[in-house]
Design an enzyme around this catalytic site. Structure first.
Site, short mmCIF file in Angstrom:
data_model
loop_
_atom_site.label_atom_id
_atom_site.label_comp_id
_atom_site.label_asym_id
_atom_site.label_seq_id
_atom_site.Cartn_x
_atom_site.Cartn_y
_atom_site.Cartn_z
N SER A 230 -20.93 4.52 -16.88
CA SER A 230 -20.63 5.71 -17.22
C SER A 230 -21.39 6.54 -18.32
O SER A 230 -21.85 7.68 -18.27
CB SER A 230 -19.24 5.98 -17.18
OG SER A 230 -18.55 5.56 -18.47
N ASN A 231 -21.51 5.77 -19.63
CA ASN A 231 -22.24 6.34 -20.64
C ASN A 231 -23.76 6.44 -20.34
O ASN A 231 -24.52 7.39 -20.71
CB ASN A 231 -21.80 5.54 -21.88
CG ASN A 231 -20.56 5.73 -22.36
OD1 ASN A 231 -20.37 6.81 -23.19
ND2 ASN A 231 -19.78 4.89 -22.32
N ILE B 217 -22.31 -9.44 -28.43
CA ILE B 217 -22.51 -9.17 -29.80
C ILE B 217 -24.04 -9.78 -30.13
O ILE B 217 -24.48 -10.91 -29.96
CB ILE B 217 -21.74 -10.09 -30.65
CG1 ILE B 217 -20.19 -9.58 -30.34
CG2 ILE B 217 -21.99 -9.82 -32.10
CD1 ILE B 217 -19.74 -7.97 -30.68
N LEU B 218 -24.76 -8.78 -30.86
CA LEU B 218 -26.18 -9.35 -31.11
C LEU B 218 -26.50 -9.68 -32.47
O LEU B 218 -25.65 -9.31 -33.35
CB LEU B 218 -27.11 -7.97 -30.79
CG LEU B 218 -27.06 -7.12 -29.31
CD1 LEU B 218 -27.66 -6.19 -28.97
CD2 LEU B 218 -27.59 -8.44 -28.52
N ASN C 211 -24.53 2.52 -31.26
CA ASN C 211 -23.41 2.07 -29.89
C ASN C 211 -22.46 3.11 -29.87
O ASN C 211 -22.23 3.65 -30.99
CB ASN C 211 -23.00 0.68 -30.40
CG ASN C 211 -21.71 0.40 -29.92
OD1 ASN C 211 -21.73 -0.11 -28.61
ND2 ASN C 211 -20.45 0.13 -30.36
N HIS D 115 -18.37 3.70 -29.54
CA HIS D 115 -17.06 2.81 -29.62
C HIS D 115 -15.95 3.89 -29.13
O HIS D 115 -16.02 5.07 -29.72
CB HIS D 115 -16.73 2.10 -31.02
CG HIS D 115 -15.77 1.43 -31.05
ND1 HIS D 115 -15.67 0.21 -30.70
CD2 HIS D 115 -14.50 1.73 -31.53
CE1 HIS D 115 -14.47 -0.16 -30.70
NE2 HIS D 115 -13.79 0.68 -31.33
N ASP E 86 -19.17 -3.28 -35.16
CA ASP E 86 -18.51 -1.81 -35.28
C ASP E 86 -18.71 -1.33 -36.78
O ASP E 86 -17.84 -0.38 -37.13
CB ASP E 86 -17.36 -1.57 -34.82
CG ASP E 86 -17.01 -1.94 -33.24
OD1 ASP E 86 -15.97 -2.49 -32.68
OD2 ASP E 86 -18.12 -1.74 -32.53
N ALA F 189 -15.35 12.76 -25.17
CA ALA F 189 -15.82 12.47 -26.35
C ALA F 189 -17.16 11.37 -26.15
O ALA F 189 -18.41 11.86 -26.38
CB ALA F 189 -14.83 11.61 -27.05
N GLU F 190 -16.96 10.22 -25.54
CA GLU F 190 -18.26 9.53 -25.34
C GLU F 190 -19.35 9.97 -24.60
O GLU F 190 -20.34 10.06 -25.32
CB GLU F 190 -17.90 8.25 -24.81
CG GLU F 190 -16.87 7.02 -25.39
CD GLU F 190 -16.37 5.95 -24.47
OE1 GLU F 190 -17.16 5.31 -24.01
OE2 GLU F 190 -15.19 5.95 -24.35
C1 GRF Z 1 -15.63 1.68 -21.83
O1 GRF Z 1 -14.44 1.27 -22.18
C2 GRF Z 1 -15.97 2.72 -22.77
O2 GRF Z 1 -14.98 3.41 -23.55
C3 GRF Z 1 -16.69 1.69 -23.68
O3 GRF Z 1 -17.33 0.84 -22.71
C4 GRF Z 1 -16.73 0.74 -21.68
C5 GRF Z 1 -17.48 0.99 -20.40
O4 GRF Z 1 -18.34 1.79 -20.58
N1 GRF Z 1 -17.92 2.46 -24.13
P1 GRF Z 1 -19.52 1.99 -19.37
O5 GRF Z 1 -18.76 3.09 -18.54
O6 GRF Z 1 -19.97 0.95 -18.91
O7 GRF Z 1 -20.46 3.06 -20.07
#
Ligand code: GRF
Length: 217
Positions: A22-23, A107-108, A122, A124, A165, A194-195
């Site tokens: 989704s991001n 984790i990279l 990133n 968070h 983080d 937010a994200e």
């Molecule tokens: C979600 O928990 C989001 O809050 C965090 O990663 C998870 C999946 O995000 N950033 P996405 O839909 O794969 O971008």
């Protein structure tokens, strides 16, 4: 884009994903709407072959690559250096200049972090330094926030370094916790309000400033 055009108006970005994407979708939408104009999403790399994010990338015509985390697990031990070295090679081959972790769960480490110092960001799902660090990802973050009883939470975009983080914060956005929230309803609101808002904004701001400074990319 010709590799010699180091300082043209858009940097080549790779988005690293592990799940729903989704991001990534928010970044693709921002590119389409013109909000994201200092970066082009040139590559999506997933740590899972099943990630729906891969479908989103393909539908947008973005090149995809799968570098499976499970291929670097030996007796439960994750070969972080091996994974990071192969990922670096993929990014270099694609002339990637900026890396965005978007729901990426691996984790990279070196040699990637040094090669892309202050060029990996990133998102968070909390207001760092709250509810972050090892074990705080996905729904666990929101479970902890609800358990603590915070009235405000949100999301953070930060640089990635060798501390989970722990990198410098670029942008944050607050979100109200509502009466009766579950981890799922809170996660959804944090993503929507937010994200998905600050990740495109932070990427645009970072790339615009790098181009302006004509940093040796
Ligand atoms: C979600 O928990 C989001 O809050 C965090 O990663 C998870 C999946 O995000 N950033 P996405 O839909 O794969 O971008």
């Amino acid at each position: 884009m010709p590799p010699f055009l180091k300082y043209d108006k858009r940097l080549r970005a790779a988005v690293l994903v592990s799940g729903g994407g989704s991001n990534l979708q928010a970044l693709l939408n921002a590119q389409k709407s013109g909000l994201l104009k200092s970066a082009e999403i040139s590559l999506t790399v997933s740590s899972s072959a099943d990630a729906y994010a891969l479908k989103r990338a393909a539908e947008a015509g973005v090149k995809t690559y799968v570098l499976q985390e499970e291929d670097y697990l030996n007796n439960g031990f994750f070969n972080k250096t091996g994974y990071s070295a192969n990922l670096l090679s993929i990014l270099a081959k694609n002339q990637i200049q900026i890396v965005v972790l978007a729901g990426f769960l691996v984790i990279l480490g070196e040699p990637l972090l040094s090669a892309y110092k202050n060029k990996i960001i990133n998102v968070h799902p909390s207001l760092i330094p709250s509810f972050c660090g090892d074990g705080f990802y996905g729904l666990y973050v929101h479970e902890a926030a609800l358990k603590k009883g915070v009235k405000i939470t949100g999301a953070t975009v930060h640089f990635v370094n060798d501390v989970t983080d722990g990198g410098e914060i670029l942008m944050q956005k607050a979100v109200d916790v509502k009466q009766g929230d579950t981890p799922e309803t809170l996660q959804r609101r944090v993503m929507e309000e937010a994200e998905w808002v600050i990740l495109p904004q932070a990427l645009e701001a970072l790339c615009a400033s790098l181009i302006l400074q004509k940093k040796d990319l």
